[in-house]
Design a protein around this motif. Structure first.
Motif, PDB file in Angstrom:
ATOM      1  N   ARG A  85      69.648   0.774  70.794  1.00  0.00           N
ATOM      2  CA  ARG A  85      68.189   0.399  70.684  1.00  0.00           C
ATOM      3  C   ARG A  85      67.514   0.067  72.275  1.00  0.00           C
ATOM      4  O   ARG A  85      67.068  -0.680  72.611  1.00  0.00           O
ATOM      5  CB  ARG A  85      67.880  -0.734  70.006  1.00  0.00           C
ATOM      6  N   ARG A 113      75.538   3.696  61.758  1.00  0.00           N
ATOM      7  CA  ARG A 113      74.939   2.343  62.397  1.00  0.00           C
ATOM      8  C   ARG A 113      73.290   2.907  62.474  1.00  0.00           C
ATOM      9  O   ARG A 113      72.351   1.918  62.547  1.00  0.00           O
ATOM     10  CB  ARG A 113      75.271   2.003  63.709  1.00  0.00           C
ATOM     11  N   GLU A 114      72.863   4.163  62.640  1.00  0.00           N
ATOM     12  CA  GLU A 114      71.599   4.451  62.803  1.00  0.00           C
ATOM     13  C   GLU A 114      70.674   3.859  61.805  1.00  0.00           C
ATOM     14  O   GLU A 114      69.489   3.434  61.920  1.00  0.00           O
ATOM     15  CB  GLU A 114      71.493   6.105  62.887  1.00  0.00           C
ATOM     16  N   ARG A 126      71.619   3.966  68.913  1.00  0.00           N
ATOM     17  CA  ARG A 126      72.285   2.836  68.490  1.00  0.00           C
ATOM     18  C   ARG A 126      72.140   1.587  69.212  1.00  0.00           C
ATOM     19  O   ARG A 126      72.034   0.360  68.863  1.00  0.00           O
ATOM     20  CB  ARG A 126      73.721   3.424  68.591  1.00  0.00           C
ATOM     21  N   LEU A 175      73.125   9.609  69.778  1.00  0.00           N
ATOM     22  CA  LEU A 175      73.391   8.775  68.712  1.00  0.00           C
ATOM     23  C   LEU A 175      73.573   7.280  69.277  1.00  0.00           C
ATOM     24  O   LEU A 175      73.058   6.351  68.891  1.00  0.00           O
ATOM     25  CB  LEU A 175      74.693   8.967  68.166  1.00  0.00           C
ATOM     26  N   VAL A 176      74.027   7.317  70.604  1.00  0.00           N
ATOM     27  CA  VAL A 176      74.668   5.894  71.193  1.00  0.00           C
ATOM     28  C   VAL A 176      73.262   5.626  71.522  1.00  0.00           C
ATOM     29  O   VAL A 176      73.095   4.239  71.526  1.00  0.00           O
ATOM     30  CB  VAL A 176      75.395   6.171  72.345  1.00  0.00           C
ATOM     31  N   LEU A 187      78.863   6.081  64.518  1.00  0.00           N
ATOM     32  CA  LEU A 187      77.487   6.078  65.278  1.00  0.00           C
ATOM     33  C   LEU A 187      76.331   6.198  64.542  1.00  0.00           C
ATOM     34  O   LEU A 187      75.396   5.507  64.301  1.00  0.00           O
ATOM     35  CB  LEU A 187      77.656   6.803  66.721  1.00  0.00           C
ATOM     36  N   ILE A 205      82.278  -0.210  68.080  1.00  0.00           N
ATOM     37  CA  ILE A 205      81.124  -0.126  67.276  1.00  0.00           C
ATOM     38  C   ILE A 205      81.151  -1.030  66.195  1.00  0.00           C
ATOM     39  O   ILE A 205      79.992  -1.408  65.833  1.00  0.00           O
ATOM     40  CB  ILE A 205      81.058   1.566  66.764  1.00  0.00           C
ATOM     41  N   ARG A 206      82.370  -1.580  65.561  1.00  0.00           N
ATOM     42  CA  ARG A 206      82.202  -2.269  64.655  1.00  0.00           C
ATOM     43  C   ARG A 206      81.858  -3.777  64.896  1.00  0.00           C
ATOM     44  O   ARG A 206      81.722  -4.502  63.968  1.00  0.00           O
ATOM     45  CB  ARG A 206      83.573  -2.274  63.717  1.00  0.00           C
ATOM     46  N   ILE A 243      76.495  12.711  70.615  1.00  0.00           N
ATOM     47  CA  ILE A 243      76.951  11.700  70.755  1.00  0.00           C
ATOM     48  C   ILE A 243      76.050  10.370  71.627  1.00  0.00           C
ATOM     49  O   ILE A 243      75.865   9.314  71.250  1.00  0.00           O
ATOM     50  CB  ILE A 243      78.368  11.605  71.204  1.00  0.00           C
TER      51      ILE A 243
END
Lengths: 139, 786
Positions: free
Chosen positions: B677, A136-137, B675, B671-672, A133, B767-768, B668
């Motif tokens: 947006r 990706r930031e 991520r 962060l998510v 994560l 995520i990938r 997390i």
């Protein structure tokens, strides 16, 4: 979040937390602690290090891929369970030895190996998520 | 009956192939293709060990050994070597040794040769375990292991679509049959109380007279027919030809496909001699025999030809086992051994031809005899045995088969007609493979045909010669190999007297007729090929196509179901999950009148009130937060306060964990959020957030009431007393929580950490996924052309 203070203290903080996590892991059988909690502490340590100094630095420091660490943990746990089979007892029966090292009695056991396995699974699993994560930031 | 304990030897023989499989990749790395010589030692040694049991087994003895596995369910890891198992085991390890050597030469220089060695040795070990297994569950485990390892072998060239399809088809069909077999075994265990083959065989009529006989019969037959490629399950066998030739030579001669036949022979004394058995088996067998042989003559690829003759041979075997008379079973056993030898040899010949001439197409082959004399000799030896010409073991088998079927009623006439037609077609097929590529003119398309190395021609030659030696010394052959095997299948000592010297009787006459017909078919093979091809084209549908349609149907159904159930919207999942849990908690409580009584306000110390107030502040802050980050952090406040409560109530472990989990979730979640947006704040209107708020309130109420009603019940201290008393006494730990996690309930933890790891992998994969592809709906898998 990359302030100078944070970036400067993060490595020390991380090192301390990892040490502490190992301490928590090892004392777990008799005092509050254990593999799961230890794993969580270490995972947060790496998360902090990642936020402060970037994911690449954490990956370098970890050397192995977090998922590989996690897999090794699972392997440890399974092996700890299987060890009792050649000893002639049922699957996952705890085995204990008490060797004397430099005059101190050490208690080594398969539950301990199992707990180390839990620790590694948690560290690897959570770190790989957190690192992915964080990575990706930046893009 | 003399029974000897042979635990060490037997266990070693069973473990050797797997041990060799483990070291195969390393051996390949250091020794290259020569690793074959080292690895072949494993099956050779297993062969030698089984050989030492031979005197006992030949005298009607049974070697048994085993270990307890799951005593609570009477499941043992046990094995039994009688005539049937012994001869099968010798074929598996003997041919296996040659196959490993052959793979050394055939796949020389292949990138994944080490992996190949591993797979084939694992398969060998599974197959050996299958035929030696005594306990039904042990047998089942090995049965499925052969399915899995053959999947790996067939799909070895995984870059090719057709190889993957063949592998999946084989796995689906034989694995599916294996599940039917499992159900059958469970019925045998539960209804008849028989746990092992020894018990099944000793039980006499127990299964036949059981009310569940029909069910057991159908389930066992499903297992056997799928594995042994009876129509219409035969499709996987020719498609398995996508595997490298050593695989075909092994799987389709002595092993994989014989597993079903083995099971039928094994169960014959217990399940056979019923109307069902003597009707169903011969009909399926006869149809498979004739159709398989016709398709064999039709094929133009010599490997496919051989594959269909294998289908055909399996049909013949099933037919004979179905007839079930002593003579028929002797015929089946003789044919089974003969077939293992000549078919293994012929497949290796096909591989050598491919290796030397770089094609397996009949119309592009010819005149190879001059360039590949040893292979040609081996091919002829095998083909003569397959054609049933004296003095080869195939001859013994055919004489015995005709002898067994010569009864003057319509049923036997039908069977014998099928046998003659099938055998004649197979005779032709044998020489199409073993003669056509070697005689005539060398086509210009073949450049530099050449003989392979020692390892390439050794296998077929040894198997060809074995077929000759076995027939010449038929007394020894019957005493050690076919006799004990037939005795096990019949359930009584069998006397086999047939030798290579022909006697002038009806069977011999039928044999001659078969050969004559076979020669005619060989000469007219082109016409037959064309005619069969036209007929098949006119029908247009076959089980192979049917398999594809079934698979497509399955994909279609799962696609539709997935689209209904998995919208891909997180809020939808959350709503459904919470709604279901809330209903599950509230509905029974309200309708069963189990709502908790109103709790007394507890007497708390002032700092405990402060912590409670902190929780409230956290929750209110979450609800009124202007942006998401504030909400996430406020959620953390509430979590930390809860952790404090745990700490105050004397649960440091729990509190500790809660702190860490809260910290990590905040990190997390934050962060998510960055991520994904998301916009910093939630801009939805009231009418959208209101239902969510109502659901959340209901959910919270549900959990709260549920916990209250639990705490209002009298506390049952059995478990806590137990853990308190034994935690240190037997698990050497003062921390009860930790002892429970790593010791008392360690298996649970093992499952949990496996879940943690799998979740990590899944999240990583999610995520990938490229951002660009995220919005596109998943493609309908059935719309893509295969």
């Amino acid at each position: 979040m990359r302030t100078i203070i944070f970036r400067f203290t993060a490595p020390y903080l991380t090192a301390l937390m990892v040490l502490f996590s190992i301490f928590v892991l090892l004392r777990g059988h008799n005092d509050p602690g254990g593999g799961f909690i230890g794993g969580l502490i270490a995972a947060s340590a790496f998360a902090i290090y990642g936020i402060a100094c970037g994911v690449a630095a954490v990956r370098r420091a970890l050397y192995f891929h977090p998922m590989a660490i996690s897999a090794a943990g699972l392997l440890f746990a399974v092996v700890a369970g299987l060890l009792s089979i050649p000893a002639g007892t049922g699957f996952m029966t705890g085995l204990w030895i008490f060797p004397h090292v430099f005059g101190t009695e050490l208690a080594l056991s398969t539950p301990m190996l199992f707990d180390i396995g839990v620790y590694l699974v948690v560290v690897g699993g959570i770190s790989s998520i957190a690192l992915a994560l964080e990575e990706r930031e930046s893009d | 009956m003399a029974e000897i304990e042979a635990t060490t030897g037997g266990t070693l023989a069973l473990a050797l192939p797997f041990l060799a499989a483990a070291i195969a990749p390393i051996a390949k790395r250091f020794l290259g293709a020569h690793a074959a010589w080292l690895l072949a030692l494993a099956p050779a040694l297993a062969f030698a060990i089984l050989f030492t049991f031979l005197p006992t087994v030949a005298d009607g003895g049974v070697v048994q050994f085993g270990y307890d596995w799951i005593p609570a369910f009477d499941v043992r890891f046990s094995f039994r070597i009688d005539g049937l198992a012994s001869t099968f085991g010798l074929l598996i390890t003997g041919i296996g040794t040659l196959i490993v050597l052959y793979s050394g030469g055939y796949l020389k220089g292949h990138r994944d040769q080490g992996r190949f060695f591993s797979f084939i040795l694992m398969f060998m070990g599974s197959m050996l375990g299958l035929v030696l297994a005594d306990d039904l569950m042990t047998l089942f485990v090995y049965w499925e292991l052969t399915s899995i390892t053959s999947f790996l072998l067939i799909g070895f060239d995984h870059d090719r679509e057709r190889a993957r399809r063949g592998a999946i088809q084989a796995l689906a069909i034989t694995g599916g049959g294996g599940l039917a077999l499992l159900a059958g075994f469970i019925l045998i265990r539960e209804l008849a109380g028989l746990n092992s083959m020894s018990e099944v065989l000793a039980a006499g009529d127990a299964l036949r007279s059981s009310p569940a006989y029909t069910a057991i019969f159908v389930l066992v037959i499903c297992g056997a027919f799928t594995k042994s490629a009876q129509m219409p399950f035969h499709v996987w066998l020719p498609n398995a030809m996508e595997a490298p030739t050593p695989v075909s030579a092994y799987l389709h001669s002595a092993t994989m496909v014989k597993a079903g036949v083995y099971l039928l022979l094994r169960m014959q004394p217990a399940l056979g001699e019923t109307v069902l058995w003597t009707t169903v088996l011969p009909i399926f067998g006869a149809v498979t025999l004739v159709m398989g042989a016709l398709l064999a003559v039709r094929a133009t690829d010599i490997k496919i030809t051989l594959a269909y003759t294998t289908v055909s041979s399996l049909g013949l075997l099933v037919m004979l086992i179905g007839v079930g008379t002593e003579a028929a079973l002797i015929g089946a056993v003789l044919y089974l051994i003969a077939h293992s030898l000549f078919k293994g040899g012929l497949f290796m010949v096909a591989g050598s031809v491919d290796h030397g001439a770089h094609t397996r197409e009949l119309d592009r082959l010819g005149g190879l005899a001059r360039y590949m004399p040893i292979t040609f000799t081996a091919a002829l030896l095998c083909a003569l045995s397959m054609g049933g010409i004296t003095p080869f073991v195939g001859f013994l088998a055919k004489e015995e088969i005709y002898h067994a079927l010569e009864h003057p009623d319509a049923w036997h006439v039908f069977l014998i007609a099928a046998a003659i037609l099938g055998n004649a077609l197979m005779f032709a097929a044998a020489f199409i493979v073993a003669l056509k590529p070697f005689v005539g003119r060398l086509p210009e398309t073949i450049h530099h045909p050449h003989e392979g190395g020692l390892t390439i021609w050794l296998g077929p030659l040894v198997l060809g010669v074995a077929g000759l030696v076995g027939a010449l010394f038929s007394e020894t052959y019957h005493h050690f190999f076919s006799g004990p095997m037939a005795s096990s299948a019949i359930g009584a000592p069998a006397g086999i007297e047939i030798s290579w010297v022909p006697h002038l009787n009806l069977a011999f006459a039928l044999s001659l007729a078969t050969i004559g017909l076979g020669i005619l078919i060989y000469l007219a093979s082109n016409a037959i090929r064309a005619a069969t091809g036209r007929t098949l084209a006119a029908i247009g549908w076959g089980p192979d196509l049917g398999f594809d349609q079934a698979m497509r149907g399955l994909l279609r159904v799962s696609f539709i179901a997935t689209r209904r159930l998995q919208s891909g919207r997180l809020d939808y999942y959350m709503t459904v999950t919470i709604a279901v849990i809330t209903a599950g908690l509230l509905v029974p409580m309200i309708f069963a009148g189990a709502l908790p009584s109103e709790p007394k306000v507890p007497e708390l110390r002032f700092y405990e009130w402060i912590v409670l107030a902190l929780i409230l502040v956290g929750i209110v802050a979450v609800v009124i937060a202007k942006n998401r980050l504030t909400a996430i952090v406020s959620l953390g406040i509430q979590g930390f306060a809860t952790a404090l409560i745990f700490m105050l109530l004397g649960a440091p472990d729990l509190s500790f964990t809660q702190f860490m989990v809260e910290t990590l979730s905040v990190v997390i979640l934050a962060l998510v959020m960055t991520r994904l947006r998301l916009s910093p704040a939630d801009h939805r209107p009231w009418r959208e957030t209101l239902p969510d708020a109502a659901l959340a309130t209901a959910g919270g109420a549900g959990f709260g009431l549920f916990l209250l009603s639990i705490t209002q019940r009298p506390f049952d201290p059995v478990l806590s007393d137990f853990f308190e008393r034994y935690s240190y006494a037997i698990a050497h730990g003062h921390n009860i929580v930790n002892v429970i996690i790593v010791d008392f309930r360690g298996v649970d933890t093992m499952g949990e950490i496996a879940v943690v790891m799998t979740t990590g992998l899944a999240v990583l994969a999610l995520i990938r996924i490229r951002v660009g592809r995220r919005d596109r709906a998943p493609a309908d898998p059935t719309e893509t052309t295969p």
